[in-house]
Write an enzyme that holds these catalytic residues in place. Structure first.
Site, PDB file in Angstrom:
ATOM      1  N   ARG A  64      68.828  46.940  79.950  1.00 19.13           N
ATOM      2  CA  ARG A  64      69.167  47.661  78.714  1.00 19.13           C
ATOM      3  C   ARG A  64      68.262  48.873  78.549  1.00 19.13           C
ATOM      4  O   ARG A  64      67.044  48.749  78.516  1.00 19.13           O
ATOM      5  CB  ARG A  64      69.092  46.724  77.509  1.00 19.13           C
ATOM      6  CG  ARG A  64      70.185  45.666  77.610  1.00 19.13           C
ATOM      7  CD  ARG A  64      70.211  44.751  76.436  1.00 19.13           C
ATOM      8  NE  ARG A  64      70.714  45.359  75.209  1.00 19.13           N
ATOM      9  CZ  ARG A  64      71.490  44.719  74.336  1.00 19.13           C
ATOM     10  NH1 ARG A  64      71.894  43.492  74.565  1.00 19.13           N
ATOM     11  NH2 ARG A  64      71.868  45.305  73.242  1.00 19.13           N
ATOM     12  N   HIS A 118      78.221  43.209  36.299  1.00 15.20           N
ATOM     13  CA  HIS A 118      78.262  42.909  37.738  1.00 15.20           C
ATOM     14  C   HIS A 118      78.112  41.418  38.066  1.00 15.20           C
ATOM     15  O   HIS A 118      77.900  41.074  39.214  1.00 15.20           O
ATOM     16  CB  HIS A 118      77.214  43.708  38.527  1.00 15.20           C
ATOM     17  CG  HIS A 118      77.211  45.176  38.215  1.00 15.20           C
ATOM     18  ND1 HIS A 118      78.317  45.978  38.397  1.00 15.20           N
ATOM     19  CD2 HIS A 118      76.241  45.978  37.716  1.00 15.20           C
ATOM     20  CE1 HIS A 118      78.012  47.216  38.027  1.00 15.20           C
ATOM     21  NE2 HIS A 118      76.760  47.240  37.613  1.00 15.20           N
ATOM     22  N   ARG A 123      77.049  46.731  43.877  1.00 16.99           N
ATOM     23  CA  ARG A 123      77.757  47.608  44.826  1.00 16.99           C
ATOM     24  C   ARG A 123      78.951  46.924  45.472  1.00 16.99           C
ATOM     25  O   ARG A 123      79.715  47.570  46.179  1.00 16.99           O
ATOM     26  CB  ARG A 123      76.762  48.140  45.864  1.00 16.99           C
ATOM     27  CG  ARG A 123      75.718  49.016  45.177  1.00 16.99           C
ATOM     28  CD  ARG A 123      74.622  49.441  46.120  1.00 16.99           C
ATOM     29  NE  ARG A 123      75.098  50.382  47.133  1.00 16.99           N
ATOM     30  CZ  ARG A 123      74.322  50.905  48.080  1.00 16.99           C
ATOM     31  NH1 ARG A 123      73.049  50.561  48.137  1.00 16.99           N
ATOM     32  NH2 ARG A 123      74.811  51.731  48.957  1.00 16.99           N
ATOM     33  N   PRO A 167      69.066  42.805  50.897  1.00 14.45           N
ATOM     34  CA  PRO A 167      68.495  41.493  51.231  1.00 14.45           C
ATOM     35  C   PRO A 167      68.532  41.237  52.729  1.00 14.45           C
ATOM     36  O   PRO A 167      69.577  41.367  53.362  1.00 14.45           O
ATOM     37  CB  PRO A 167      69.410  40.500  50.503  1.00 14.45           C
ATOM     38  CG  PRO A 167      70.231  41.299  49.562  1.00 14.45           C
ATOM     39  CD  PRO A 167      70.259  42.710  50.083  1.00 14.45           C
ATOM     40  N   GLU A 168      67.390  40.904  53.306  1.00 12.99           N
ATOM     41  CA  GLU A 168      67.328  40.543  54.715  1.00 12.99           C
ATOM     42  C   GLU A 168      67.107  39.030  54.812  1.00 12.99           C
ATOM     43  O   GLU A 168      67.126  38.336  53.797  1.00 12.99           O
ATOM     44  CB  GLU A 168      66.221  41.353  55.402  1.00 12.99           C
ATOM     45  CG  GLU A 168      66.578  42.848  55.433  1.00 12.99           C
ATOM     46  CD  GLU A 168      65.726  43.660  56.397  1.00 12.99           C
ATOM     47  OE1 GLU A 168      65.082  43.065  57.278  1.00 12.99           O
ATOM     48  OE2 GLU A 168      65.703  44.883  56.261  1.00 12.99           O
TER      49      GLU A 168
END
Ligand SMILES: [Zn+2]
Length: 273
Positions: free
Chosen positions: A154, A93, A112, A2-3
């Protein structure tokens, strides 16, 4: 995994089941998450949820009138929250339930177990998991000039730079590839060598791709589904992500895949410089 758009979709999905309701129980069936679920989460019991916020990929439930603290949830690699009836038998789960006195239940499932279920105390911004985070990508704090300023000196790849949570939160691998394509910037280009005007374009692309992904309910790839168990539809709109070898939508050159910062990156070698 999930983002930000998936987490925002989840937050919007659970908010109606929690906001303004009093917590009757926090039932922990399995405390062995990424870190053990602390006993402090029981402090939520008896308090009313006064806000359901998101900061980066964390969901923060604020409790009580004075909002002295609340629950902190992160979906990790495979976590999801769904609204259900508290009497529904738990599935495999289903590790934690948040039950309200008027009979709604938000259930945390995580095969997980890289997810986080914890407690924060005010001010939330001082929490060790939150204090070093960069600005939210959809707020005014985040701009093209900000990216340009932060990138000076950078030498690393621009893709790694925009995925650095200390620079800006919530630009995950999918959305980094997509926004760099939209802005015409090669993902491996040194962040410090990109002009100000191109960062203005990149800022616009990041906002656009995240807003569209949120509107679509996120991108469902493999093991994520939203609060109502429905998939997100943004995968249908992806321009380069997981399209290696297929023609660029803009110029028909085959899309390439390269590994940058140990993550798969997709780009058009003709459109992105
Ligand atoms: Zn192209």
């Amino acid at each position: 995994m999930p983002e930000l758009p998936e987490v925002e979709t989840t937050r919007r999905g659970i908010e109606p089941a929690l906001l303004g309701r009093r917590i009757e129980a926090v039932t922990v069936r399995n405390p062995a998450m990424r870190w053990p679920v602390p006993d402090a989460v029981q402090r939520a019991v008896g308090h009313t949820v006064t806000a359901c916020r998101r900061r980066s990929k964390y969901i923060l439930l604020e409790l009580g009138e004075s909002a002295v603290g609340g629950l902190l949830i992160h979906l990790g690699m495979s976590g999801s929250l769904r609204v259900c009836d508290p009497g529904d038998p738990p599935r495999k789960h289903d590790h934690i339930d948040i039950v309200t006195t008027d009979g709604s239940c938000v259930r945390f499932n995580d095969p997980r177990r890289f997810g986080v279920f914890s407690w924060w105390e005010a001010p939330a911004a001082a929490h060790p998991l939150l204090r070093d985070l960069g600005p939210e990508p959809l707020t005014d704090e985040f701009s093209g000039d900000y990216l340009w300023y932060r990138s000076r000196g950078r030498r690393g790849a621009v893709k790694n730079f925009i995925m650095d949570g200390k620079v800006v939160v919530g630009v995950g691998n999918i959305y980094a590839s997509e926004s760099l394509f939209m802005a015409g910037i090669h993902p491996a280009r040194a962040a410090g060598r990109i002009a100000r005007v191109r960062y203005a374009a990149l800022h616009g692309a990041i906002r656009d791709v995240l807003q569209r992904a949120i509107r679509s309910g996120g991108t469902t790839l493999r093991d994520y589904s939203g609060a109502q168990g429905k998939p997100g539809y943004f995968a249908q709109e992806l321009l380069v992500y997981e399209r290696a070898g297929q023609p660029c939508f803009r110029c028909a050159t085959p899309i390439r895949r390269a590994v940058i910062g140990q993550r798969s990156s997709y780009y058009c070698p003709a459109c992105q410089r």
